[in-house]
Write a protein that holds these residues in place. Structure first.
Motif, PDB file in Angstrom:
ATOM      1  N   ASN A 371     -11.504  10.125   0.214  1.00 35.78           N
ATOM      2  CA  ASN A 371     -11.914   8.879  -0.423  1.00 35.78           C
ATOM      3  C   ASN A 371     -10.734   7.944  -0.655  1.00 35.78           C
ATOM      4  OD1 ASN A 371     -14.616   9.576  -0.526  1.00 35.78           O
ATOM      5  ND2 ASN A 371     -14.447  10.551  -2.531  1.00 35.78           N
ATOM      6  N   ALA A 372      -9.579   8.524  -0.941  1.00 43.25           N
ATOM      7  CA  ALA A 372      -8.396   7.688  -1.151  1.00 43.25           C
ATOM      8  C   ALA A 372      -7.946   7.027   0.153  1.00 43.25           C
ATOM      9  CB  ALA A 372      -7.262   8.526  -1.739  1.00 43.25           C
ATOM     10  N   MET A 373      -8.044   7.762   1.248  1.00 38.88           N
ATOM     11  CA  MET A 373      -7.550   7.261   2.527  1.00 38.88           C
ATOM     12  C   MET A 373      -8.439   6.167   3.128  1.00 38.88           C
ATOM     13  SD  MET A 373      -4.654   8.324   3.589  1.00 38.88           S
ATOM     14  CE  MET A 373      -4.771   7.958   5.339  1.00 38.88           C
ATOM     15  N   ILE A 374      -9.737   6.130   2.780  1.00 44.28           N
ATOM     16  CA  ILE A 374     -10.613   5.119   3.403  1.00 44.28           C
ATOM     17  C   ILE A 374     -10.515   3.770   2.717  1.00 44.28           C
ATOM     18  CG2 ILE A 374     -12.271   6.869   4.194  1.00 44.28           C
ATOM     19  CD1 ILE A 374     -14.120   5.978   1.902  1.00 44.28           C
ATOM     20  N   GLN A 375      -9.732   3.673   1.658  1.00 42.76           N
ATOM     21  CA  GLN A 375      -9.609   2.402   0.964  1.00 42.76           C
ATOM     22  C   GLN A 375      -8.925   1.378   1.868  1.00 42.76           C
ATOM     23  OE1 GLN A 375      -8.350   2.461  -3.187  1.00 42.76           O
ATOM     24  NE2 GLN A 375      -8.583   4.679  -3.205  1.00 42.76           N
ATOM     25  N   PRO A 376      -9.474   0.179   1.965  1.00 42.76           N
ATOM     26  CA  PRO A 376      -8.899  -0.848   2.842  1.00 42.76           C
ATOM     27  C   PRO A 376      -7.439  -1.174   2.546  1.00 42.76           C
ATOM     28  CG  PRO A 376     -11.098  -1.488   2.128  1.00 42.76           C
ATOM     29  CD  PRO A 376     -10.723  -0.279   1.339  1.00 42.76           C
ATOM     30  N   VAL A 377      -7.029  -1.029   1.251  1.00 39.54           N
ATOM     31  CA  VAL A 377      -5.645  -1.383   0.912  1.00 39.54           C
ATOM     32  C   VAL A 377      -4.651  -0.467   1.626  1.00 39.54           C
ATOM     33  CG1 VAL A 377      -6.152  -2.409  -1.324  1.00 39.54           C
ATOM     34  CG2 VAL A 377      -5.817   0.056  -1.163  1.00 39.54           C
ATOM     35  N   VAL A 378      -5.106   0.733   2.004  1.00 41.14           N
ATOM     36  CA  VAL A 378      -4.208   1.645   2.726  1.00 41.14           C
ATOM     37  C   VAL A 378      -3.844   1.050   4.084  1.00 41.14           C
ATOM     38  CG1 VAL A 378      -3.981   3.976   3.692  1.00 41.14           C
ATOM     39  CG2 VAL A 378      -5.131   3.659   1.503  1.00 41.14           C
ATOM     40  N   GLU A 379      -4.788   0.293   4.665  1.00 40.61           N
ATOM     41  CA  GLU A 379      -4.520  -0.345   5.956  1.00 40.61           C
ATOM     42  C   GLU A 379      -3.310  -1.262   5.881  1.00 40.61           C
ATOM     43  OE1 GLU A 379      -7.913  -2.553   7.090  1.00 40.61           O
ATOM     44  OE2 GLU A 379      -9.327  -0.901   6.790  1.00 40.61           O
ATOM     45  N   LYS A 380      -3.224  -1.987   4.760  1.00 44.45           N
ATOM     46  CA  LYS A 380      -2.135  -2.944   4.608  1.00 44.45           C
ATOM     47  C   LYS A 380      -0.771  -2.275   4.784  1.00 44.45           C
ATOM     48  CE  LYS A 380      -4.686  -5.387   0.929  1.00 44.45           C
ATOM     49  NZ  LYS A 380      -4.594  -5.898  -0.453  1.00 44.45           N
ATOM     50  N   LEU A 381      -0.669  -1.055   4.256  1.00 48.58           N
ATOM     51  CA  LEU A 381       0.619  -0.378   4.215  1.00 48.58           C
ATOM     52  C   LEU A 381       0.886   0.471   5.453  1.00 48.58           C
ATOM     53  CD1 LEU A 381       0.160   0.600   0.506  1.00 48.58           C
ATOM     54  CD2 LEU A 381       1.752  -1.108   1.354  1.00 48.58           C
ATOM     55  N   THR A 382      -0.128   1.240   5.878  1.00 50.48           N
ATOM     56  CA  THR A 382       0.084   2.110   7.036  1.00 50.48           C
ATOM     57  C   THR A 382       0.309   1.301   8.317  1.00 50.48           C
ATOM     58  OG1 THR A 382      -2.322   2.303   7.299  1.00 50.48           O
ATOM     59  CG2 THR A 382      -1.215   4.041   6.053  1.00 50.48           C
ATOM     60  N   SER A 383      -0.250   0.096   8.367  1.00 54.98           N
ATOM     61  CA  SER A 383      -0.044  -0.747   9.553  1.00 54.98           C
ATOM     62  C   SER A 383       1.423  -1.164   9.690  1.00 54.98           C
ATOM     63  CB  SER A 383      -0.930  -1.991   9.485  1.00 54.98           C
ATOM     64  OG  SER A 383      -0.572  -2.799   8.376  1.00 54.98           O
ATOM     65  N   ARG A 384       2.154  -1.098   8.600  1.00 51.57           N
ATOM     66  CA  ARG A 384       3.578  -1.425   8.626  1.00 51.57           C
ATOM     67  C   ARG A 384       4.453  -0.185   8.652  1.00 51.57           C
ATOM     68  NH1 ARG A 384       1.318  -5.874   6.779  1.00 51.57           N
ATOM     69  NH2 ARG A 384       2.462  -7.844   6.728  1.00 51.57           N
ATOM     70  N   GLY A 385       3.820   0.986   8.760  1.00 52.27           N
ATOM     71  CA  GLY A 385       4.583   2.226   8.798  1.00 52.27           C
ATOM     72  C   GLY A 385       4.955   2.756   7.433  1.00 52.27           C
ATOM     73  N   TYR A 386       4.371   2.176   6.351  1.00 49.99           N
ATOM     74  CA  TYR A 386       4.674   2.621   5.004  1.00 49.99           C
ATOM     75  C   TYR A 386       3.811   3.841   4.647  1.00 49.99           C
ATOM     76  CZ  TYR A 386       6.944  -1.942   4.339  1.00 49.99           C
ATOM     77  OH  TYR A 386       7.741  -3.041   4.451  1.00 49.99           O
ATOM     78  N   GLU A 387       4.398   4.755   3.925  1.00 44.38           N
ATOM     79  CA  GLU A 387       3.673   5.926   3.437  1.00 44.38           C
ATOM     80  C   GLU A 387       3.018   5.585   2.098  1.00 44.38           C
ATOM     81  OE1 GLU A 387       4.516  10.750   2.826  1.00 44.38           O
ATOM     82  OE2 GLU A 387       6.177   9.329   2.962  1.00 44.38           O
ATOM     83  N   GLU A 417      -3.916  -6.662  -7.520  1.00 47.29           N
ATOM     84  CA  GLU A 417      -3.889  -7.988  -6.898  1.00 47.29           C
ATOM     85  C   GLU A 417      -2.457  -8.408  -6.557  1.00 47.29           C
ATOM     86  OE1 GLU A 417      -4.980 -12.609  -8.121  1.00 47.29           O
ATOM     87  OE2 GLU A 417      -4.716 -11.057  -9.649  1.00 47.29           O
ATOM     88  N   GLY A 418      -2.337  -9.162  -5.464  1.00 48.72           N
ATOM     89  CA  GLY A 418      -1.049  -9.757  -5.114  1.00 48.72           C
ATOM     90  C   GLY A 418      -0.037  -8.749  -4.625  1.00 48.72           C
ATOM     91  N   LEU A 419      -0.478  -7.764  -3.872  1.00 49.58           N
ATOM     92  CA  LEU A 419       0.443  -6.781  -3.320  1.00 49.58           C
ATOM     93  C   LEU A 419       1.501  -7.507  -2.484  1.00 49.58           C
ATOM     94  CD1 LEU A 419       1.205  -3.806  -2.828  1.00 49.58           C
ATOM     95  CD2 LEU A 419      -0.337  -3.840  -0.860  1.00 49.58           C
ATOM     96  N   ASP A 420       2.752  -7.388  -2.899  1.00 47.00           N
ATOM     97  CA  ASP A 420       3.842  -8.105  -2.242  1.00 47.00           C
ATOM     98  C   ASP A 420       4.610  -7.135  -1.355  1.00 47.00           C
ATOM     99  OD1 ASP A 420       5.825  -9.788  -1.472  1.00 47.00           O
ATOM    100  OD2 ASP A 420       6.801  -9.926  -3.439  1.00 47.00           O
ATOM    101  N   LEU A 421       4.470  -7.318  -0.048  1.00 45.25           N
ATOM    102  CA  LEU A 421       5.188  -6.447   0.892  1.00 45.25           C
ATOM    103  C   LEU A 421       6.564  -7.002   1.240  1.00 45.25           C
ATOM    104  CD1 LEU A 421       2.302  -5.345   3.265  1.00 45.25           C
ATOM    105  CD2 LEU A 421       3.173  -4.259   1.207  1.00 45.25           C
ATOM    106  N   GLU A 422       6.939  -8.059   0.557  1.00 44.88           N
ATOM    107  CA  GLU A 422       8.301  -8.584   0.592  1.00 44.88           C
ATOM    108  C   GLU A 422       8.784  -8.986   1.969  1.00 44.88           C
ATOM    109  OE1 GLU A 422       9.562  -5.067  -0.998  1.00 44.88           O
ATOM    110  OE2 GLU A 422       9.084  -5.559  -3.054  1.00 44.88           O
ATOM    111  N   ASP A 423       7.834  -9.314   2.901  1.00 46.53           N
ATOM    112  CA  ASP A 423       8.280  -9.759   4.213  1.00 46.53           C
ATOM    113  C   ASP A 423       7.583 -11.073   4.603  1.00 46.53           C
ATOM    114  OD1 ASP A 423       5.765  -8.854   4.578  1.00 46.53           O
ATOM    115  OD2 ASP A 423       6.185  -7.568   6.309  1.00 46.53           O
TER     116      ASP A 423
END
Length: 598
Positions: A371-387, A417-423
């Protein structure tokens, strides 16, 4: 009567003899009057020709001393205490009660203590009835009969191994002592530490990490009846329920502490006012942490995994409650992550694997890894190679919120809200502003339709595979925590309504076909039922994938069935089945001859 302590010490001359027990006699002796209304002491000196004397008192201010030659003679020299037990204390005449007290309080006394008790043994004797018709030469039949014997049995056979130097104690002795002292016959201790504390306070201690979670803690992790640390003073058991001797997050650590700096009649009040307890507490915590680190650094990873599976939740409580030791505990925590699969990962391993440019440690909460892994916000991070660390247990979220940073990296909830990936450069910021402007109609439409369900609707450039996602505001409460709070509210008689706390922020993915379809439908006819159902269905899916509950399952099911029905009509429509169509074409190519019926 007066104490002879002063005279006795003076008689010792230079005072080099062991006087640890001086002044302690009265503590035990006068406690006899708790259960007895009269006490007799018959004694005989070791000096040759000394008479046998009797001291007698009923606990008042008077006593008498008389000749005791009429009493049972004492061989050689010695003392016999006779207690005339009160009517309401007859239980102390039972050998089983005395045995229980001796094993509890005097198990490690240096001199032997024997108890006169009855024991039952079973012996084989000829069965007279069965052997009445026994033929000559035939082996007699036997039967087992109980034989009760009364004799003195030594009670304190267990040796206090914590008093010996650690180098002299074998591994098997430590294990046997653990099993015997803590009644843990089927448990092998995973690790132990044996040490001596010197300086302001002198004490000896032996601590164990159990091989499995003690039974009493499996029902309640802070069970008040779980007696993990046993306090001794000069080998005399004092208590095993002093709460301040160890913090409650170390409830699972078992051990013994033997202090020489406390009086035998020590009470809870004396301990609370004493600096001795505070010093002992700090040392026990430090030694426990050393054991945990040794397991974590062991080449055999399975040892720490077993420890974590058994006692990891206690370390999480330690992070929440023990600010002094939080820094030492955080590196010992283990979590699942988006990259770890079925293995655990630590903060050190996370930091070591961070790609260049990552400035924060990210986590999400959910009920279970899936259930944790299917959250859309995980896409934001894993797409950039973040764990992404996965907080999958009820205690995880409270624990991680207590950890604001680790090794110069902020610990960030990715669902806020406002997840800042600093790039984000100026170009990307401009692109986001343009998209917000472009999708103004759909955002305003969704905010009206979802009034009371979401705070606002924004466009996200970070989503990849999902059309939309729900995120909490900076001070919002995660969906997992909301469920726990709702359950607690219902359990305490409330209605489970959390009000505006449940209102998240809806982020939409402008590049996703579903969002583009909805944008087209809004421009064409935003008041149609089809458009509103389509929008609500997208919100429901975003709720589920983001860890929230669908508020009305009936409405959701109806929307899905409407969509399925519409899809079926679009695919099939009013088209004639192929077989019928082919028949029609054949009929059109041939003339029909009328049939005349006579």
């Amino acid at each position: 009567a007066q104490s002879g302590t002063k005279n006795f010490v003076e008689a010792l001359g230079d005072g080099t003899a062991d006087v640890n027990l001086i002044g302690q006699f009265g503590v035990g002796f006068y406690s006899a009057y708790l259960i007895a209304d009269k006490v007799e002491v018959v004694t005989k000196s070791m000096q040759a020709g000394s008479p046998q004397l009797r001291w007698e008192s009923d606990s008042g201010s008077n006593f008498s001393i008389s000749d005791a030659s009429d009493a049972e003679p004492i061989e050689g020299s010695g003392t016999r205490l006779i207690l005339h037990v009160k009517d309401d204390a007859m239980q102390y005449l039972e050998s089983s009660k005395l045995e229980e007290l001796l094993q509890r309080y005097s198990e490690f006394i240096e001199f032997p203590i024997s108890l006169y008790k009855e024991t039952t043994e079973y012996e084989q004797v000829p069965d007279i009835e069965a052997n009445k018709d026994l033929a000559e030469g035939e082996e007699p039949k036997m039967k087992t009969v109980p034989v009760t014997k009364a004799d003195y049995a030594e009670m304190n056979t267990q040796k206090p191994i914590w008093l010996r130097p650690p180098k002299e104690v074998e591994e098997e002795e430590y294990k046997e002592f653990y099993k015997s002292a803590f009644r843990a016959s089927y448990d092998e201790p995973q690790k132990w530490t044996h040490f001596r504390l010197e300086g302001q306070v002198e004490c000896k201690a032996l601590l164990y990490i159990p091989g499995m979670l003690p039974f009493e803690l499996s029902r309640d992790m802070f069970d008040e009846n779980a007696r993990n640390i046993r306090l001794y003073v000069k080998r005399v058991f004092i208590n095993d329920k002093f709460e301040d001797i160890m913090p409650r997050w170390l409830k699972f650590v078992r051990g013994v502490v033997d202090s020489d700096d406390l009086p035998l009649n020590v009470s809870r009040e004396i301990l609370q006012k004493s600096k001795v307890l505070s010093i002992i507490n700090k040392r026990l915590v430090r030694k426990s942490l050393d054991m945990f680190r040794d397991l974590a650094e062991d080449e055999d990873d399975s040892k720490y995994i077993m420890f974590w599976n058994n006692f990891g939740k206690y370390l999480k409580v330690g992070v929440i409650e023990d600010q002094k030791n939080k820094k030492e505990l955080v590196p010992l925590l283990r979590f699942f992550s988006s990259k770890s699969g079925e293995e655990y990962t630590s903060f050190d391993q996370y930091v070591e694997g961070m790609p260049e440019g990552q400035k924060s440690i990210y986590y999400v909460t959910g009920e279970g890894k899936k259930n944790a892994m299917i959250q859309p916000v995980v896409e934001k991070l894993t797409s950039r190679g973040y764990e992404v660390l996965l907080m999958t247990e009820p205690l995880d979220e409270i624990t991680i919120e207590a950890i604001t940073d680790y090794k110069d990296f902020k610990v960030v909830d990715a669902t806020k809200e406002g997840l800042d990936l600093e790039d984000e450069d100026d170009e990307k910021k401009k692109e986001k502003e343009e998209l917000n402007e472009k999708f103004t109609d759909i955002r305003e439409f969704l905010e009206v339709e979802l009034e009371g369900k979401v705070q606002k609707v924004t466009v996200s450039t970070l989503l990849t595979d999902s059309p939309a996602a729900l995120v909490q505001g900076a001070y919002g409460v995660s969906p997992t925590m909301q469920r726990y709070m709702k359950a607690q509210s219902v359990a305490s008689g409330g209605d489970g309504n959390l009000g505006a706390m449940n209102q998240a922020i809806l982020e939409i993915n402008p590049k996703h076909p579903i969002v583009q379809d909805l944008e087209r439908m809004v421009r064409t006819d935003k008041e149609s039922k089809e458009t509103k159902n389509f929008a609500m269905l997208m919100y429901d899916v975003a709720s589920m994938t983001s860890g929230y509950e669908v508020s009305d399952a009936g409405d959701f099911a109806q929307r899905v069935m409407t969509l399925m029905t519409t899809k079926g009509k679009q695919d099939g429509g009013d088209a004639t089945p192929p077989a019928v169509q082919e028949s029609k074409e054949e009929d059109e190519g041939e003339a029909i001859t009328p049939e005349i019926v006579a």
